[in-house]
Enzyme design. Structure first.
Site, PDB file in Angstrom:
ATOM      1  N   TYR A 141      -1.028 -20.152  -7.443  1.00 24.10           N
ATOM      2  CA  TYR A 141       0.185 -20.765  -7.999  1.00 24.10           C
ATOM      3  C   TYR A 141      -0.122 -22.059  -8.745  1.00 24.10           C
ATOM      4  O   TYR A 141       0.525 -22.367  -9.732  1.00 24.10           O
ATOM      5  CB  TYR A 141       1.194 -21.078  -6.874  1.00 24.10           C
ATOM      6  CG  TYR A 141       2.119 -19.946  -6.549  1.00 24.10           C
ATOM      7  CD1 TYR A 141       1.653 -18.810  -5.917  1.00 24.10           C
ATOM      8  CD2 TYR A 141       3.473 -20.015  -6.870  1.00 24.10           C
ATOM      9  CE1 TYR A 141       2.493 -17.767  -5.607  1.00 24.10           C
ATOM     10  CE2 TYR A 141       4.325 -18.980  -6.565  1.00 24.10           C
ATOM     11  CZ  TYR A 141       3.829 -17.860  -5.926  1.00 24.10           C
ATOM     12  OH  TYR A 141       4.681 -16.830  -5.627  1.00 24.10           O
ATOM     13  N   LYS A 190      -7.704 -11.982   2.438  1.00 22.80           N
ATOM     14  CA  LYS A 190      -8.419 -10.887   1.775  1.00 22.80           C
ATOM     15  C   LYS A 190      -9.894 -11.280   1.776  1.00 22.80           C
ATOM     16  O   LYS A 190     -10.533 -11.421   0.726  1.00 22.80           O
ATOM     17  CB  LYS A 190      -7.838 -10.712   0.352  1.00 22.80           C
ATOM     18  CG  LYS A 190      -8.381  -9.530  -0.421  1.00 22.80           C
ATOM     19  CD  LYS A 190      -7.842  -8.181   0.044  1.00 22.80           C
ATOM     20  CE  LYS A 190      -8.509  -7.053  -0.725  1.00 22.80           C
ATOM     21  NZ  LYS A 190      -8.218  -5.723  -0.155  1.00 22.80           N
ATOM     22  N   ASP A 222      -3.779  -6.137   2.619  1.00 20.72           N
ATOM     23  CA  ASP A 222      -3.316  -4.775   2.302  1.00 20.72           C
ATOM     24  C   ASP A 222      -2.941  -4.026   3.577  1.00 20.72           C
ATOM     25  O   ASP A 222      -1.904  -3.368   3.667  1.00 20.72           O
ATOM     26  CB  ASP A 222      -4.362  -4.007   1.473  1.00 20.72           C
ATOM     27  CG  ASP A 222      -5.791  -4.148   1.982  1.00 20.72           C
ATOM     28  OD1 ASP A 222      -6.021  -4.933   2.931  1.00 20.72           O
ATOM     29  OD2 ASP A 222      -6.685  -3.482   1.439  1.00 20.72           O
ATOM     30  N   ASP A 246       4.253 -14.994  -0.448  1.00 18.84           N
ATOM     31  CA  ASP A 246       5.376 -14.641  -1.330  1.00 18.84           C
ATOM     32  C   ASP A 246       5.663 -13.151  -1.217  1.00 18.84           C
ATOM     33  O   ASP A 246       6.801 -12.723  -1.029  1.00 18.84           O
ATOM     34  CB  ASP A 246       5.013 -15.019  -2.775  1.00 18.84           C
ATOM     35  CG  ASP A 246       6.103 -14.626  -3.750  1.00 18.84           C
ATOM     36  OD1 ASP A 246       7.288 -14.875  -3.441  1.00 18.84           O
ATOM     37  OD2 ASP A 246       5.780 -14.063  -4.810  1.00 18.84           O
ATOM     38  N   ASP A 250       8.861 -10.977   1.112  1.00 20.43           N
ATOM     39  CA  ASP A 250       9.818 -10.006   0.552  1.00 20.43           C
ATOM     40  C   ASP A 250       9.713  -8.676   1.307  1.00 20.43           C
ATOM     41  O   ASP A 250      10.720  -8.051   1.628  1.00 20.43           O
ATOM     42  CB  ASP A 250       9.552  -9.754  -0.942  1.00 20.43           C
ATOM     43  CG  ASP A 250      10.354 -10.684  -1.844  1.00 20.43           C
ATOM     44  OD1 ASP A 250      10.594 -11.844  -1.420  1.00 20.43           O
ATOM     45  OD2 ASP A 250      10.746 -10.277  -2.947  1.00 20.43           O
TER      46      ASP A 250
HETATM   47  C1  IPM Z   1       9.943 -17.408  -3.653  1.00 18.42           C
HETATM   48  C2  IPM Z   1      10.076 -17.105  -5.109  1.00 18.42           C
HETATM   49  C3  IPM Z   1       9.285 -18.121  -5.931  1.00 18.42           C
HETATM   50  C4  IPM Z   1       7.826 -18.028  -5.508  1.00 18.42           C
HETATM   51  C5  IPM Z   1       9.456 -17.964  -7.441  1.00 18.42           C
HETATM   52  C6  IPM Z   1      10.908 -18.083  -7.857  1.00 18.42           C
HETATM   53  C7  IPM Z   1       8.620 -18.949  -8.209  1.00 18.42           C
HETATM   54  O1  IPM Z   1       9.661 -15.801  -5.375  1.00 18.42           O
HETATM   55  O2  IPM Z   1      10.315 -18.533  -3.239  1.00 18.42           O
HETATM   56  O3  IPM Z   1       9.515 -16.531  -2.914  1.00 18.42           O
HETATM   57  O4  IPM Z   1       7.096 -17.179  -6.019  1.00 18.42           O
HETATM   58  O5  IPM Z   1       7.430 -18.817  -4.653  1.00 18.42           O
HETATM   59 MG    MG Z   2       9.266 -14.681  -3.624  1.00 18.40          MG
END
Ligand code: IPM
Ligand code: MG
Length: 358
Positions: A141, A190, A222, A246, A250
């Protein structure tokens, strides 16, 4: 300028409408908490031609904590200056400005919503919450980024960097957190491919010797993505780097069944906190009063607990949400076939009706 408890940065998309409802909850449960709103993201660009203007930095500087909404515009408008680079210049710049280094992302499976999970109940057995601790200040990042011409055409480069201190800081936080829970920690990397991951694994192994009560397991990312789905109950606390965190957070949000329920809390080394939903600005839902306010409400609860030491108010919000779900009240994202969805405002009304002022 007067110090305040909370800087409120609603941002874009569904951010403002969800934040409006969240502040109604705050006023009910903790009316004495002082707050002031500032602009961030595309909303700030519209006023100041800047995604993270000085006025917002000054507001944060005199606040005890930040309640953040979401930023970013519709994908088909990403070429417009208002949206181009919006996320990088706002939320990532803000994380950097505050030196936020540890991000807590709890994926909690609410008892009333167990059937909402895409996973069979048998797979969810014994799994109430998976907490992802994501390192927030390093990795791909924030390393050097560039696109340049070469004989072979354009080359794009994103450098991933981790310092020993960054990893060690996250590791201590992860072991401390795990020690207060089930004393199980899975560190995800990884290490079969990446230098940064080999250092990560080495430092986690070193730090482990200071926390003999915690059982540390190393897992490749993975494999972890698969294990989260086939056997989520094996996880309590997962500690990982910025990019893997990140993605895995999700993925973990699929366990409860909707990203709209996932709050998060980010801290710097001094304990200053920023609280935000783990999901995005969902511009396609903007202005429709359909977004689930739970992630923002639960982020407020985390802020009240960790930055303002208002544990009672925080628990009141969490209990009211649970009771609302127990009563079968649902926003569209958490509706099963045959269930009736209500809007953001109406859902919040139901939460407020179940709150007792602290
Ligand atoms: C998160 C989001 C952010 C990230 C984006 C919006 C830059 O996906 O907070 O998970 O990747 O950290
Ligand atoms: Mg995110």
């Amino acid at each position: 300028m007067k110090r305040i408890n909370m800087a409120v940065l609603a941002g874009d998309g569904v951010g403002p409408e969800v934040m409006r409802q969240t502040l109604r909850v705050l006023t009910t449960v903790a009316p004495d908490v002082t707050h002031e709103s500032g602009l961030i993201g595309g909303a700030a660009w519209a006023e100041h031609n800047d995604h993270f203007p000085k006025a917002t930095r000054e507001l944060i500087d005199r606040s005890d904590a930040v309640l953040f909404g979401s930023v970013g515009g519709p994908v088909d408008q990403s070429h417009l200056p208002q949206w181009h680079g919006c996320e990088v210049n706002s939320i990532l710049a803000l994380r950097q400005y505050l030196n936020l280094s540890v991000n807590h992302r709890p994926a909690r499976i609410f008892p009333a919503l167990r059937n909402l999970s895409p996973l069979k109940n048998t797979r969810l057995e014994g799994c109430d919450e998976v907490l992802i601790l994501r390192e927030l200040s390093g990795d791909i990042y924030f390393g050097e980024k560039r696109t340049f011409e070469s004989d072979a055409g354009l080359i794009a480069e994103d450098v991933a960097t981790y310092t020993t201190n960054q990893i060690r800081h996250l590791a201590h936080e992860a072991f401390r957190t795990a020690a207060q829970r089930k004393a199980q920690l899975v560190s995800v990397d990884k290490a079969n491919v990446l230098e940064t991951s080999r250092l990560w694994r080495q430092i986690f192994t070193q730090v482990a010797s200071q926390y003999p009560s915690v059982e540390l397991t190393h897992m490749l990312v993975d494999n972890c993505a698969m294990q989260l789905i086939i056997n989520p109950a094996q996880f309590d606390v997962i500690a990982t780097g910025n990019l893997f965190g990140d993605i895995l957070s999700d993925a973990a949000s699929a366990l409860p069944g909707s990203l709209g329920m996932m709050p998060s809390a980010s801290f710097n080394a001094d304990g200053f906190g920023l609280y935000e939903p783990s999901g995005g600005s969902a511009p396609q839902l903007q202005g429709k009063d359909v977004a689930n306010p739970m992630a923002q409400l639960l982020s407020l609860a985390l802020l009240l607990r960790h930055s303002l030491q208002r544990n009672e108010a925080a628990s009141a919000i969490e209990h009211a949400i649970e009771q609302t779900l127990d009563a079968g009240i649902r926003t569209a994202d958490i509706c099963l076939t045959g269930e009736q969805a209500i809007g953001t405002r109406a859902f919040t009304d139901e939460v407020i009706a179940r709150l007792s002022p602290s």
